[in-house]
Design a protein around this motif. Structure first.
Motif, PDB file in Angstrom:
ATOM      1  N   LEU A 207       0.851  -1.192  -0.071  1.00  0.00           N
ATOM      2  CA  LEU A 207       0.207  -0.095  -0.139  1.00  0.00           C
ATOM      3  C   LEU A 207       0.857   1.333   0.070  1.00  0.00           C
ATOM      4  N   ALA A 208       2.091   1.338  -0.772  1.00  0.00           N
ATOM      5  CA  ALA A 208       3.013   2.299  -0.664  1.00  0.00           C
ATOM      6  C   ALA A 208       2.246   3.717  -0.984  1.00  0.00           C
ATOM      7  N   GLY A 209       1.463   3.584  -2.136  1.00  0.00           N
ATOM      8  CA  GLY A 209       0.893   4.658  -2.575  1.00  0.00           C
ATOM      9  C   GLY A 209      -0.191   5.310  -1.648  1.00  0.00           C
ATOM     10  N   LEU A 210      -0.748   4.567  -0.564  1.00  0.00           N
ATOM     11  CA  LEU A 210      -1.563   5.416   0.119  1.00  0.00           C
ATOM     12  C   LEU A 210      -0.972   5.977   1.398  1.00  0.00           C
ATOM     13  N   ARG A 211       0.239   5.498   1.699  1.00  0.00           N
ATOM     14  CA  ARG A 211       0.945   6.452   2.794  1.00  0.00           C
ATOM     15  C   ARG A 211       0.083   6.165   4.229  1.00  0.00           C
ATOM     16  N   VAL A 212       0.467   4.806   4.718  1.00  0.00           N
ATOM     17  CA  VAL A 212       0.083   4.634   6.077  1.00  0.00           C
ATOM     18  C   VAL A 212       1.099   3.815   6.774  1.00  0.00           C
ATOM     19  N   GLY A 213       1.305   4.076   7.977  1.00  0.00           N
ATOM     20  CA  GLY A 213       1.946   3.298   8.830  1.00  0.00           C
ATOM     21  C   GLY A 213       1.726   3.360  10.211  1.00  0.00           C
ATOM     22  N   TYR A 214       2.071   2.916  11.394  1.00  0.00           N
ATOM     23  CA  TYR A 214       1.778   2.743  12.727  1.00  0.00           C
ATOM     24  C   TYR A 214       3.007   2.939  13.472  1.00  0.00           C
ATOM     25  N   ALA A 215       2.703   3.063  14.563  1.00  0.00           N
ATOM     26  CA  ALA A 215       3.617   2.855  16.025  1.00  0.00           C
ATOM     27  C   ALA A 215       2.958   2.075  17.123  1.00  0.00           C
ATOM     28  N   ILE A 216       3.815   1.428  17.456  1.00  0.00           N
ATOM     29  CA  ILE A 216       3.574   0.718  18.871  1.00  0.00           C
ATOM     30  C   ILE A 216       4.254   1.424  19.922  1.00  0.00           C
ATOM     31  N   ALA A 217       3.505   2.096  20.842  1.00  0.00           N
ATOM     32  CA  ALA A 217       4.328   2.911  22.070  1.00  0.00           C
ATOM     33  C   ALA A 217       3.636   3.021  23.048  1.00  0.00           C
ATOM     34  N   HIS A 218       4.256   3.337  24.125  1.00  0.00           N
ATOM     35  CA  HIS A 218       3.580   3.539  25.673  1.00  0.00           C
ATOM     36  C   HIS A 218       2.817   4.546  25.315  1.00  0.00           C
TER      37      HIS A 218
END
Ligand SMILES: *Cc1c(COP(=O)(O)O)cnc(C)c1O
Length: 364
Positions: free
Chosen positions: A233-244
């Protein structure tokens, strides 16, 4: 009052910009009549989007007059269930590059230091410089692995953020559980440690770390993931972080409002639904990586292991010549002048051609 146009002084921009290296995006492969060309310079997924993902994105287009759900509620709940974490521990961004920028913003004032291995992801020094912070690059070892002892030794009073890339783009190896555990025991507890796992889904090394377990055990660890590589899904620009939760909340504060589009959110949910289909694609790319690495190590045993969807060819001074030979053969690779070439694992024909060009090049 003088007319503004009679004043020759240029607009004042931040001095920090002088330190910002330009990002060199992968060029599209130029079309040719004599052969099919391949862009293997950006570690993209060579498979077209899944039909089920295309269908939900097409439906969602009907709503683009509206802002997306700012809390990304459905996507967040689905991801939280999938990962077995609380939704409070998640933050989404416009690609994990977006989150990397947010991570620097939430940790660094001007002059603060960010330590990362080098060579690694090109975006790191750009984002650090843009924030007015200072990059502290620590050379990888001879096998292209992070030198964790040297990274520890580089920590100072000004260090606010450590970026570990596993597997490392572009050199390939993943970190090992035992070394990361030992490392985390020695990092000051007020320094945020990010494990950038953009290529997690391609990792097969049995001793690779379980980043979520490390995150649970250490309040100063955050994990970064992307939908651009394995999910295609590179063209849709989405990622996430798992963080406290405090860190995740800070990341949400630093986000571009409504940055993750509705199209991206529905595509992620549909991709989670299509998990088995995506896994088959990942498996086939991993099989291709093994095939390419076996062929390459047969002629060049020192090539580092790769746990991502790419291989690293540390060609040193011959880097530009090899990139030119690839170009001639219709392959656009990523060349880091004087250092090496990164080539993405792509369609079998592109992979075959890469190995052939390398064989001829090394024999010549
Ligand atoms: C590709 C990549 C990313 C992120 O890409 P996005 O498209 O912004 O999600 C992050 N880290 C590394 C090391 C990468 O190679």
């Amino acid at each position: 009052m003088t007319h503004p146009s009679s004043d020759p002084r240029p607009v004042r921009l931040r001095a920090a910009l002088d330190q910002v290296p330009g990002y060199k995006a992968g060029r599209p492969a130029p079309a040719r009549t004599d052969l099919v060309t391949y862009k293997i310079s950006s570690n993209e997924n060579p498979f077209p989007p899944l039909p089920s993902v295309v269908a939900v994105v097409q439906d969602a287009v009907a709503n683009i007059n509206r802002y997306p759900d700012m809390t990304a509620a459905e996507m967040a709940h689905r991801m939280a269930d999938t990962l077995g974490v609380d939704p409070d521990a998640l933050a989404f961004g416009t690609g994990s590059v977006g989150l990397l920028g947010q991570l620097v913003q939430i940790t660094c004032d001007a002059g603060d230091e960010v330590v990362f291995a080098w060579r690694s992801f090109e975006a790191y020094p750009i984002l650090v410089a843009l924030a007015g912070a200072v990059s502290v690059p620590v050379p990888n070892d001879a096998e292209g692995r992070h030198d964790l002892d040297a990274i520890l030794a580089a920590i100072t009073d000004r260090t606010r953020l450590l970026l570990l890339c596993t597997p490392n783009n572009p050199t390939g190896p993943a970190l090992r559980t035992a070394e990361v555990e030992a490392f985390l025991r020695q990092v000051p507890s007020d320094v945020l440690v990010v494990l950038d796992e953009a290529y997690l889904e391609f990792v097969t090394a049995p001793d690779a770390p379980d980043a979520v377990a490390l995150w649970r055990a250490h309040p100063n660890v955050a994990v970064l993931r992307s939908f651009s590589k394995a999910y295609g899904l590179a063209g849709l620009r989405v990622g996430y972080a798992i963080a406290h939760p405090e860190v995740a909340a800070a990341l949400r504060k630093a986000a571009v409002p409504f940055g993750v589009s509705h199209l991206a959110q529905v595509a992620v949910v549909a991709s989670l639904d299509a998990h088995a289909e995506l896994q088959e694609r990942v498996d086939s790319l991993v099989a291709e990586r093994t095939r390419v690495l076996n062929a390459v190590t047969a002629i060049w045993p020192q090539v580092p292991d790769s746990q991502g969807n790419f291989v690293w060819l540390p060609l040193g001074e011959r880097t530009a010549a090899f990139a030119a030979a690839c170009e001639q053969a219709g392959l656009v690779v990523r060349a880091f002048d004087g250092d090496g070439v990164r080539a993405s694992v792509a369609e079998p024909e592109a992979n075959d051609r890469l190995v052939e060009v390398l064989q001829t090049f090394l024999a010549g």
